[in-house]
Design an enzyme around this catalytic site. Structure first.
Site, PDB file in Angstrom:
ATOM      1  N   TYR A  62       0.777  -1.183  -0.036  1.00 33.58           N
ATOM      2  CA  TYR A  62       0.028   0.114   0.077  1.00 33.58           C
ATOM      3  C   TYR A  62       0.664   1.177  -0.078  1.00 33.58           C
ATOM      4  O   TYR A  62       0.665   2.236  -0.764  1.00 33.58           O
ATOM      5  CB  TYR A  62      -0.948   0.025   1.255  1.00 33.58           C
ATOM      6  CG  TYR A  62      -1.855   1.058   1.410  1.00 33.58           C
ATOM      7  CD1 TYR A  62      -3.026   1.255   0.550  1.00 33.58           C
ATOM      8  CD2 TYR A  62      -1.848   1.998   2.519  1.00 33.58           C
ATOM      9  CE1 TYR A  62      -3.730   2.246   0.754  1.00 33.58           C
ATOM     10  CE2 TYR A  62      -2.556   3.024   2.488  1.00 33.58           C
ATOM     11  CZ  TYR A  62      -3.758   3.254   1.863  1.00 33.58           C
ATOM     12  OH  TYR A  62      -4.787   4.340   1.895  1.00 33.58           O
ATOM     13  N   LYS A  69       0.930   4.177  -2.759  1.00 32.08           N
ATOM     14  CA  LYS A  69       0.443   5.465  -2.570  1.00 32.08           C
ATOM     15  C   LYS A  69       1.528   6.337  -3.005  1.00 32.08           C
ATOM     16  O   LYS A  69       1.459   7.508  -3.243  1.00 32.08           O
ATOM     17  CB  LYS A  69      -0.072   5.352  -1.096  1.00 32.08           C
ATOM     18  CG  LYS A  69      -1.368   4.817  -1.077  1.00 32.08           C
ATOM     19  CD  LYS A  69      -2.343   5.256  -1.990  1.00 32.08           C
ATOM     20  CE  LYS A  69      -3.748   5.207  -1.637  1.00 32.08           C
ATOM     21  NZ  LYS A  69      -4.972   5.412  -2.626  1.00 32.08           N
TER      22      LYS A  69
HETATM   23  P1  NAI Z   1     -13.489   2.003   1.161  1.00 29.36           P
HETATM   24  O1  NAI Z   1     -12.976   0.831   1.247  1.00 29.36           O
HETATM   25  O2  NAI Z   1     -14.583   2.611   1.930  1.00 29.36           O
HETATM   26  O3  NAI Z   1     -13.814   2.736  -0.295  1.00 29.36           O
HETATM   27  C1  NAI Z   1     -12.898   2.156  -1.412  1.00 29.36           C
HETATM   28  C2  NAI Z   1     -14.057   1.815  -2.549  1.00 29.36           C
HETATM   29  O4  NAI Z   1     -13.282   1.279  -3.676  1.00 29.36           O
HETATM   30  C3  NAI Z   1     -14.913   0.512  -2.088  1.00 29.36           C
HETATM   31  O5  NAI Z   1     -16.298   0.929  -2.271  1.00 29.36           O
HETATM   32  C4  NAI Z   1     -14.577  -0.729  -3.044  1.00 29.36           C
HETATM   33  O6  NAI Z   1     -15.744  -1.357  -3.429  1.00 29.36           O
HETATM   34  C5  NAI Z   1     -13.826   0.207  -4.362  1.00 29.36           C
HETATM   35  N1  NAI Z   1     -12.964  -0.483  -5.080  1.00 29.36           N
HETATM   36  C6  NAI Z   1     -12.036  -1.561  -4.649  1.00 29.36           C
HETATM   37  N2  NAI Z   1     -11.427  -1.919  -5.800  1.00 29.36           N
HETATM   38  C7  NAI Z   1     -11.813  -1.419  -6.885  1.00 29.36           C
HETATM   39  C8  NAI Z   1     -11.816  -1.542  -8.188  1.00 29.36           C
HETATM   40  N3  NAI Z   1     -10.879  -2.297  -8.486  1.00 29.36           N
HETATM   41  N4  NAI Z   1     -12.330  -0.761  -9.128  1.00 29.36           N
HETATM   42  C9  NAI Z   1     -13.258  -0.121  -8.570  1.00 29.36           C
HETATM   43  N5  NAI Z   1     -13.661   0.285  -7.291  1.00 29.36           N
HETATM   44  C10 NAI Z   1     -12.901  -0.334  -6.399  1.00 29.36           C
HETATM   45  O7  NAI Z   1     -12.115   3.040   1.564  1.00 29.36           O
HETATM   46  P2  NAI Z   1     -11.879   4.516   1.897  1.00 29.36           P
HETATM   47  O8  NAI Z   1     -11.294   4.833   3.378  1.00 29.36           O
HETATM   48  O9  NAI Z   1     -13.057   5.413   1.633  1.00 29.36           O
HETATM   49  O10 NAI Z   1     -10.694   5.159   0.977  1.00 29.36           O
HETATM   50  C11 NAI Z   1     -10.850   5.688  -0.358  1.00 29.36           C
HETATM   51  C12 NAI Z   1      -9.300   6.240  -0.852  1.00 29.36           C
HETATM   52  O11 NAI Z   1      -8.435   6.979   0.301  1.00 29.36           O
HETATM   53  C13 NAI Z   1      -8.387   4.885  -0.904  1.00 29.36           C
HETATM   54  O12 NAI Z   1      -7.779   5.242  -1.999  1.00 29.36           O
HETATM   55  C14 NAI Z   1      -7.730   4.990   0.255  1.00 29.36           C
HETATM   56  O13 NAI Z   1      -6.330   4.212  -0.026  1.00 29.36           O
HETATM   57  C15 NAI Z   1      -7.288   6.369   0.628  1.00 29.36           C
HETATM   58  N6  NAI Z   1      -7.101   6.612   1.921  1.00 29.36           N
HETATM   59  C16 NAI Z   1      -7.932   6.380   3.117  1.00 29.36           C
HETATM   60  C17 NAI Z   1      -7.757   6.743   4.247  1.00 29.36           C
HETATM   61  C18 NAI Z   1      -8.642   6.734   5.448  1.00 29.36           C
HETATM   62  O14 NAI Z   1      -8.112   7.099   6.355  1.00 29.36           O
HETATM   63  N7  NAI Z   1      -9.819   6.159   5.326  1.00 29.36           N
HETATM   64  C19 NAI Z   1      -6.242   7.083   4.649  1.00 29.36           C
HETATM   65  C20 NAI Z   1      -5.238   7.440   3.570  1.00 29.36           C
HETATM   66  C21 NAI Z   1      -5.866   7.120   2.178  1.00 29.36           C
END
Ligand code: NAI
Length: 304
Positions: free
Chosen positions: A165, A169
């Protein structure tokens, strides 16, 4: 619909839940026509469910907005192209790509499998390239466009058990800068956001000890909706001069991150030998070494 994004078409990947869902809702509320992409995968990337993307589309429509769902994966070139074609087919153009889709496969480096490595690189780094690259010819020919890419302090600073990851990133940071540089002459912008938000992605943190429980309670105050205003701003014409930057959002705090620059140099007229490096260069540079810190060591105060 009037608003900062009136007339714009915004594609948000991984918008079926978490941070991406709030992006889609906020973009639509500001007048954008939104493509809500999500394969509906589990946290580790398994399975497919058309429900989450469609549900967000219904929410947007209920609030008077305009949106279509797409359930293709960002992690393959052909399907990533199809996501962009969905925007063109439904709305005739594309103005902003928000690369937000993500999965986690946490494991200590010494135990990480090739499959775990590749799965995370494919969704985050390759997925960001594929979707961005598919939109690029349209941005180039219309002489406008913007990318908002989700990075993480796991990459910018460091974290345990996230080699796949953090590599992906930080790779996205390099990719974002390259897109900003290569497409500046076409008035295309690219920026990164490192979010901190309570979503299922960090909901998997263990809560066995009292300390862990207290920490998780604090993390819950970091609502996913707090990230959206910055993404909306970056997608709007108000951000016309903002490109190649790395921002952070944590509850009510906004951050601008530094970027790598030389911070100290040493010079030796006769050139360096390994011995001279040990005796002279390293003692001179050591004062500026970075400690082996994790994200939570640097963000050592509670979210505000
Ligand atoms: P989440 O797991 O709630 O949402 C991610 C979404 O991406 C899910 O709905 C999933 O179905 C979708 N997904 C996964 N693989 C996919 C694919 N191949 N094609 C299309 N959609 C796909 O995660 P969250 O927390 O909302 O994260 C959103 C972004 O923010 C991510 O890139 C994550 O790495 C980044 N992030 C989040 C942090 C946090 O504190 N929540 C911290 C740092 C980065």
């Amino acid at each position: 619909m009037a608003g900062m994004l009136a007339g714009k078409v915004v594609l948000v990947t991984g918008a079926g839940g978490g941070i991406g869902r709030d992006f889609a809702l906020a973009m639509a509320a500001q007048g954008a026509k939104v493509v809500v992409n999500d394969i509906g995968a589990s946290l580790s990337g398994e399975g497919k469910d058309a429900g989450p993307a469609q549900k967000v589309v219904e929410e947007i429509k209920a609030q008077g907005g305009t949106a279509v769902a797409n359930t293709d994966s960002v992690a393959e070139w052909e399907s990533a192209n199809h996501i962009v074609r969905t925007a063109l087919g439904a709305f005739g153009r594309i103005d902003c790509v928000v690369n937000n889709a993500g999965i986690l496969r946490d494991r200590f480096f010494f135990n990480m499998s090739v499959e775990e490595w590749k799965a995370v690189i494919d969704v985050h780094l390759n997925g960001t390239f594929y979707v961005s690259r598919a939109a690029a010819p349209h941005f180039k020919s219309q002489g406008s466009g913007c990318y908002v890419n989700m990075t993480s302090t796991s990459g910018l600073i460091g974290n345990l058990g996230q080699a796949n990851y953090s590599a992906a990133k930080l790779g996205i940071v390099g990719l974002s800068k390259s897109m900003a540089l290569d497409m500046a002459k076409y008035k295309v912008r690219s920026n990164c956001i490192a979010p901190f938000a309570w979503s299922r992605m960090i909901g998997s943190i263990p809560t066995e000890t009292e300390d862990q429980k207290a920490r998780v309670e604090k993390l819950k105050s970091m609502h996913t909706a707090k990230i959206a205003p910055l993404a909306v701003y970056l997608a709007s014409d108000a951000a016309a001069e903002v490109s190649g930057q790395i921002f952070g959002v944590r509850a009510n705090e906004l951050f601008l991150f530094s970027q790598h620059r030389p911070i100290r140099s040493v010079h030796r007229a006769g050139g360096w030998t390994p011995e001279a490096i040990a005796e002279q260069a390293i003692p001179a540079l050591r004062a500026q070494f970075y400690p082996l810190e994790r994200s939570q060591d640097v963000f050592s105060w509670d979210p505000i």
